[in-house]
Write an enzyme that holds these catalytic residues in place. Structure first.
Site, PDB file in Angstrom:
ATOM      1  N   CYS A 196      16.449   6.258  -0.078  1.00  0.00           N
ATOM      2  CA  CYS A 196      17.749   5.600   0.280  1.00  0.00           C
ATOM      3  C   CYS A 196      18.135   4.385  -0.704  1.00  0.00           C
ATOM      4  O   CYS A 196      19.308   4.030  -0.525  1.00  0.00           O
ATOM      5  CB  CYS A 196      17.608   4.783   1.707  1.00  0.00           C
ATOM      6  SG  CYS A 196      17.370   5.967   2.835  1.00  0.00           S
ATOM      7  N   HIS A 239      14.850  10.797   4.880  1.00  0.00           N
ATOM      8  CA  HIS A 239      14.269  11.535   3.873  1.00  0.00           C
ATOM      9  C   HIS A 239      12.667  11.823   4.179  1.00  0.00           C
ATOM     10  O   HIS A 239      12.136  12.218   3.328  1.00  0.00           O
ATOM     11  CB  HIS A 239      14.001  10.322   2.594  1.00  0.00           C
ATOM     12  CG  HIS A 239      15.270  10.131   1.893  1.00  0.00           C
ATOM     13  ND1 HIS A 239      16.108   9.052   2.462  1.00  0.00           N
ATOM     14  CD2 HIS A 239      15.923  10.769   0.910  1.00  0.00           C
ATOM     15  CE1 HIS A 239      17.115   8.932   1.555  1.00  0.00           C
ATOM     16  NE2 HIS A 239      17.195  10.090   0.807  1.00  0.00           N
ATOM     17  N   LYS A 252      19.883  17.422   8.013  1.00  0.00           N
ATOM     18  CA  LYS A 252      20.626  16.991   7.086  1.00  0.00           C
ATOM     19  C   LYS A 252      20.414  17.751   5.794  1.00  0.00           C
ATOM     20  O   LYS A 252      19.211  18.016   5.473  1.00  0.00           O
ATOM     21  CB  LYS A 252      20.502  15.606   6.852  1.00  0.00           C
ATOM     22  CG  LYS A 252      21.555  15.179   5.695  1.00  0.00           C
ATOM     23  CD  LYS A 252      21.276  13.699   5.182  1.00  0.00           C
ATOM     24  CE  LYS A 252      22.140  13.460   3.900  1.00  0.00           C
ATOM     25  NZ  LYS A 252      21.418  12.350   3.299  1.00  0.00           N
TER      26      LYS A 252
HETATM   27  N1  MSP Z   1      24.705   6.810  -5.402  1.00  0.00           N
HETATM   28  C1  MSP Z   1      24.760   6.460  -4.055  1.00  0.00           C
HETATM   29  C2  MSP Z   1      26.412   6.377  -3.637  1.00  0.00           C
HETATM   30  C3  MSP Z   1      27.024   5.223  -4.265  1.00  0.00           C
HETATM   31  S1  MSP Z   1      28.412   5.017  -3.982  1.00  0.00           S
HETATM   32  C4  MSP Z   1      28.889   3.381  -4.921  1.00  0.00           C
HETATM   33  C5  MSP Z   1      24.515   7.845  -3.215  1.00  0.00           C
HETATM   34  N2  MSP Z   1      24.291   8.829  -3.595  1.00  0.00           N
HETATM   35  S2  MSP Z   1      24.000  10.390  -3.080  1.00  0.00           S
HETATM   36  O1  MSP Z   1      23.886  11.313  -4.277  1.00  0.00           O
HETATM   37  O2  MSP Z   1      22.603  10.171  -2.494  1.00  0.00           O
HETATM   38  O3  MSP Z   1      25.059  10.718  -2.133  1.00  0.00           O
HETATM   39  C6  MSP Z   1      26.450  10.627  -2.427  1.00  0.00           C
HETATM   40  C7  MSP Z   1      27.372  11.269  -1.274  1.00  0.00           C
HETATM   41  O4  MSP Z   1      26.897  12.604  -0.875  1.00  0.00           O
HETATM   42  C8  MSP Z   1      27.179  10.506  -0.191  1.00  0.00           C
HETATM   43  O5  MSP Z   1      28.398  10.116   0.427  1.00  0.00           O
HETATM   44  C9  MSP Z   1      26.476  11.307   0.812  1.00  0.00           C
HETATM   45  O6  MSP Z   1      26.862  11.126   2.041  1.00  0.00           O
HETATM   46  C10 MSP Z   1      26.816  12.612   0.491  1.00  0.00           C
HETATM   47  N3  MSP Z   1      25.739  13.576   0.974  1.00  0.00           N
HETATM   48  C11 MSP Z   1      24.649  13.789   0.580  1.00  0.00           C
HETATM   49  N4  MSP Z   1      24.076  14.574   1.417  1.00  0.00           N
HETATM   50  C12 MSP Z   1      25.034  15.338   2.264  1.00  0.00           C
HETATM   51  C13 MSP Z   1      25.274  16.320   3.172  1.00  0.00           C
HETATM   52  N5  MSP Z   1      24.164  16.944   3.482  1.00  0.00           N
HETATM   53  N6  MSP Z   1      26.476  16.441   3.888  1.00  0.00           N
HETATM   54  C14 MSP Z   1      27.551  15.863   3.420  1.00  0.00           C
HETATM   55  N7  MSP Z   1      27.524  14.804   2.584  1.00  0.00           N
HETATM   56  C15 MSP Z   1      26.018  14.424   2.145  1.00  0.00           C
HETATM   57  O7  MSP Z   1      24.212   7.788  -1.927  1.00  0.00           O
END
Ligand code: MSP
Length: 473
Positions: A131, A148, A294
């Site tokens: 996270c 996670h 998720k």
């Molecule tokens: N790097 C941070 C965001 C920084 S923004 C200033 C981050 N990155 S991430 O790669 O982990 O996630 C990016 C986005 O993908 C988030 O909005 C997260 O909610 C979305 N998703 C990641 N897994 C997801 C699903 N399984 N379903 C829908 N969206 C998901 O957090």
């Protein structure tokens, strides 16, 4: 009249691994909104990009036996390519390792310090690298991070703290959210944030002594800037780096629900502290789940967007993931679900309708009556799109498609032809042609490639399958 600006952002994605469908979800939704606003004549700026610093990336680079910069440089093109194959037309692709951005981050930290919102303190807490944030004991399920499924590590160091509690009180952050002056959507998320603020805020540690891979903390070279602070600033620094005209504040930050606190509390508090305007709205969508879990790289149950595009085409993927469940909620997704909707609503629905109507126009030598009335229910679809109710907009579009099928079944053009009733035949098929032109406009933000092909076919009257039948494995 000058064009209305619409500045929309996606989160910037961690480049610790290749992207999955969860990442593509936000980008697709942002692209649909951006296209919708462009079609309405707005001056749109869509920003996406990658979050490249922090412990999570450094660890992944180490595992891959690469230096962090080399590691991220290798992955970024894959993220850019996912946008390309899905037809996500961003204006800029932001990278937090851009030196210009790094300087802006340092400048903003300097402003926070000058305004009296920084303090050095000793800190100990439970840190989840997945996270990239500290968790409390209450956040854990059986001692592990619920997202996670890994145990957090205990961190103890001296950090610079952002005085969130002070600024939130001074500027009444609670009131700004409650009154929608700073809008947090959907309503359930707004209430969640308000409830958490009421339960009590804590100051935020915004530097790391133990993390080397990050922006150097101004005034203390031993520390780096906390990756989340670095990342949030991207939305602002992009407006300085890429755009000449004034486009800050953002009109809409689209995010997933797991990163709501950062966007709905920490980010506005930072902006209030340095005297910048707040974004107009933060909207948090739900998660893709697979069998209720998720979809996540750490859990290992991901769908690859590029593979799905190869199987179903970009438009079908865009369509199904926005059609399947409401944008603000969680929903299960799978290849079978995509295939099912592809068959029922795209191949047998829209695709079949277009080819049927064009074939009949050709078969009966119909000259399209230009005077025939156009369908004008666009307003309802637009309203749904603007409220980010993509599933409802697509349900409406499907209803128009079904009603066109019904017109065919009720009027039976083949019988009109047999009876020699040319007047009615022309009226019915012209009406259907016009209806298809309207449907073509409705689908444009969702399925731009199909819309382009369909427009051409309606003009040339040369039908080609819009959604070829899927090969069965
Ligand atoms: N790097 C941070 C965001 C920084 S923004 C200033 C981050 N990155 S991430 O790669 O982990 O996630 C990016 C986005 O993908 C988030 O909005 C997260 O909610 C979305 N998703 C990641 N897994 C997801 C699903 N399984 N379903 C829908 N969206 C998901 O957090």
């Amino acid at each position: 009249m000058s064009k209305k600006k619409f500045y929309i952002t996606t989160p910037i994605y961690y480049v610790n691994d290749v992207p999955h469908l969860g990442h593509a979800y936000t980008s697709i939704a942002a692209d649909v909104l951006a296209r919708h606003h462009k079609l309405n004549g707005d001056d749109v700026f869509l920003l996406t990009g990658t979050d490249e610093h922090g412990a999570k990336i450094a660890e992944a680079a180490k595992e891959a036996g690469k230096a962090p910069q080399e590691f991220v440089d290798g992955l970024v093109p894959i993220f850019e390519n996912v946008c390309k194959v899905l037809n996500v037309q961003y204006n800029e692709f932001f990278r937090t390792t851009n030196p210009k951005h790094e300087r802006i981050v340092q400048e903003i930290i300097g402003r926070l310090k000058d305004k009296g919102y920084l303090e050095k303190r000793k800190y100990e807490g439970l840190y989840c690298v997945g996270c990239e944030k500290f968790l409390t004991k209450d956040d854990l399920v059986e001692g592990k991070c619920p997202d996670h499924k890994t145990a957090p590590v205990t961190h103890s160091e001296e950090n610079y703290f952002f005085l969130l509690t002070k600024i939130a009180k001074e500027k009444d952050l609670y009131g700004l959210i409650e009154s929608d002056k700073f809008k947090v959507s959907p309503m359930t998320r707004k209430n969640e944030v308000l409830g958490k603020i009421k339960a009590g805020l804590e100051d935020v540690s915004i530097s790391r002594e133990s993390v080397e891979w990050g922006v150097k903390f101004p005034g203390d070279e031993k520390q780096t800037v906390y990756v989340w602070v670095d990342a949030l600033i991207n939305y602002y620094s992009a407006t300085k780096i890429y755009k000449d005209g004034p486009i800050w504040p953002a009109d809409l930050h689209l995010i997933g629900k797991d990163i709501l606190w950062f966007h709905a509390v920490i980010w506005p508090a930072m902006l209030l502290a340095i005297g910048e305007e707040l974004p107009k709205e933060v909207f948090a969508h739900g998660f893709f789940t697979i069998g209720g879990h998720k979809m996540s790289k750490t859990v290992g149950n991901v769908l690859d967007p590029s593979e799905l595009v190869e199987k179903f085409g970009a438009d079908a993927v865009r369509y199904v993931i926005l059609r399947e469940f409401p944008f603000g909620e969680d929903g299960d997704i799978s290849e079978e679900k995509i295939a099912k909707r592809y068959d029922a609503e795209l191949a047998s629905g829209l695709g079949n309708l277009v080819s049927r109507v064009i074939s009949m126009i050709n078969k009966y030598n119909i000259v399209i009556d230009k005077e025939s009335k156009r369908h004008t229910d666009r307003q309802f679809i637009d309203e749904h799109i603007e409220k980010l109710e993509f599933d409802s907009a697509l349900v409406l579009i499907n209803q128009y498609i079904s009603s066109a099928d019904k017109i065919i079944e009720e009027n039976k053009p083949w019988e009109l032809a047999k009876q020699g009733n040319n007047k009615k035949l022309t009226m019915v098929l012209s009406g259907l042609h016009h209806r298809l032109s309207s449907i073509n406009e409705y689908i444009e933000p969702f399925m731009p490639e199909t819309s382009e092909k369909m427009k051409k076919q309606l003009k040339t009257l040369k039908p080609e399958p819009l959604f070829p039948r899927l090969e069965k494995d």
